[in-house]
Write an enzyme that holds these catalytic residues in place. Sequence first.
Site, PDB file in Angstrom:
ATOM      1  N   ASP A   1      13.111 100.771  40.819  1.00  0.00           N
ATOM      2  CA  ASP A   1      13.052 101.363  39.485  1.00  0.00           C
ATOM      3  C   ASP A   1      11.883 102.349  39.410  1.00  0.00           C
ATOM      4  O   ASP A   1      12.011 103.493  38.952  1.00  0.00           O
ATOM      5  CB  ASP A   1      12.868 100.222  38.465  1.00  0.00           C
ATOM      6  CG  ASP A   1      13.133 100.676  37.047  1.00  0.00           C
ATOM      7  OD1 ASP A   1      13.558 101.820  36.870  1.00  0.00           O
ATOM      8  OD2 ASP A   1      12.893  99.886  36.120  1.00  0.00           O
TER       9      ASP A   1
ATOM     10  N   LYS B   1       6.592  94.704  49.870  1.00  0.00           N
ATOM     11  CA  LYS B   1       5.185  94.291  49.843  1.00  0.00           C
ATOM     12  C   LYS B   1       5.125  92.947  50.577  1.00  0.00           C
ATOM     13  O   LYS B   1       4.668  91.929  50.039  1.00  0.00           O
ATOM     14  CB  LYS B   1       4.726  94.175  48.375  1.00  0.00           C
ATOM     15  CG  LYS B   1       3.250  93.964  48.203  1.00  0.00           C
ATOM     16  CD  LYS B   1       2.448  95.229  48.246  1.00  0.00           C
ATOM     17  CE  LYS B   1       0.968  94.930  48.161  1.00  0.00           C
ATOM     18  NZ  LYS B   1       0.096  96.084  48.379  1.00  0.00           N
TER      19      LYS B   1
END
Length: 360
Positions: free
Chosen positions: A247, A190
């Site tokens: 994750d 990001k």
Amino acid sequence: MHTITLIPGDGIGPEISSAMVKVVESTGVEIKWDIQYAGEEIYLKEGNPLPDKVIDSIKKNKVAIKGPITTPVGTGFRSVNVTLRQELDLYACVRPCKSFKGVNTKYENVDLVIIRENTEDLYAGVEFKKGEKDTLDLIDFISLKTGKKIREDSGISIKPISVFGTERIVKFAFEYARKNGRKKVTAVHKANIMKHTDGLFLEVARQVASRYPDIEFEDKIVDNMCMQLVLKPELYDVLVLPNLYGDIISDLAAGLIGGLGLAPGANIGDEYAVFEPTHGSAPKYKGLNKVNPFAIILSAVMMLKHLGEDEAANKIQRAVAEIIEEGKFVTYDMKSPNDPNPPVGTQEVAEALVKKIKSY
Ligand code: NAD
């Protein structure tokens, strides 16, 4: 003969671990299991959920396989899983997600490998509790240095991402791609919002990629990556991600191939390797002989390959694929609503696999 540390874990851990042991042993591979306990029960007995002897055993044996371990939410001890990865510097989490024929899913031909950085990012465990003096000092410091105001009733988690950590995980992803005949590595980030952490991750990933001209490289912003994976997962190959996104995307990818019951994993460092399923301890199913043992059994397949026991690994892989395709000896999570055969239990799946393996 290999000596392997076996951590059964808690919740459904012990029952899937015993199923896995039966299946591995049926291949004829010689393994001595060094059984070690970690998690809540040992915490209540000894005051430490991860006794030193567990770490010492893995250091001695170099390779371990573990069942899931419950992490109390909010209070109690720190995650044993996170501590283990940090103590042993198991910096790469490898989670292959490959479609099996016969699984009732919306997708076919998914063949992804998620490579998640395991030691940094928001999981580094650097946290400041709401209202404590250190937290208030940190808030003042940040306000002084940046002019930005953080509310006084905030808790703070720190997100470190280093050049060192990024370089070794991206290198690991490219080396994995080369060794396993993979064509493309996608770095996920990001960087448009977090310029000094995800931005650094992307910049270093590009530098490392330039040293692997034989493997295609691209990057994707994490929110777009989620949409792309849901729309056309077949376009992706190896994904490399910082800890938190890794994750989350691992579970998303597990969902694409039919759920957590089918998603194996490995935590690998330069010296040690710990194999474990992606799923957690599913406490509500504890002791019911109900849950799917395939994820830990497929983790054992990864372990056997790591040990150079390819023949045993291939036998188990073949048996799992056949059992899934036949659809008779599978657990509840793999059944479609109109299936005439009832689901079987964890140990019955193991027995069906053992029977097949012995017939090869
Ligand atoms: P979970 O993976 O235990 O369960 C999520 C869902 O998947 C539940 O509906 C569960 O019943 C189902 N499920 C999980 N494994 C399954 C299997 N083998 N077969 C069939 N269905 C299965 O996730 P959670 O509920 O978020 O976490 C429970 C506990 O596990 C928490 O304490 C968490 O911290 C811990 N956890 C541990 C690990 C680990 O040890 N590596 C990983 C994830 C979560």
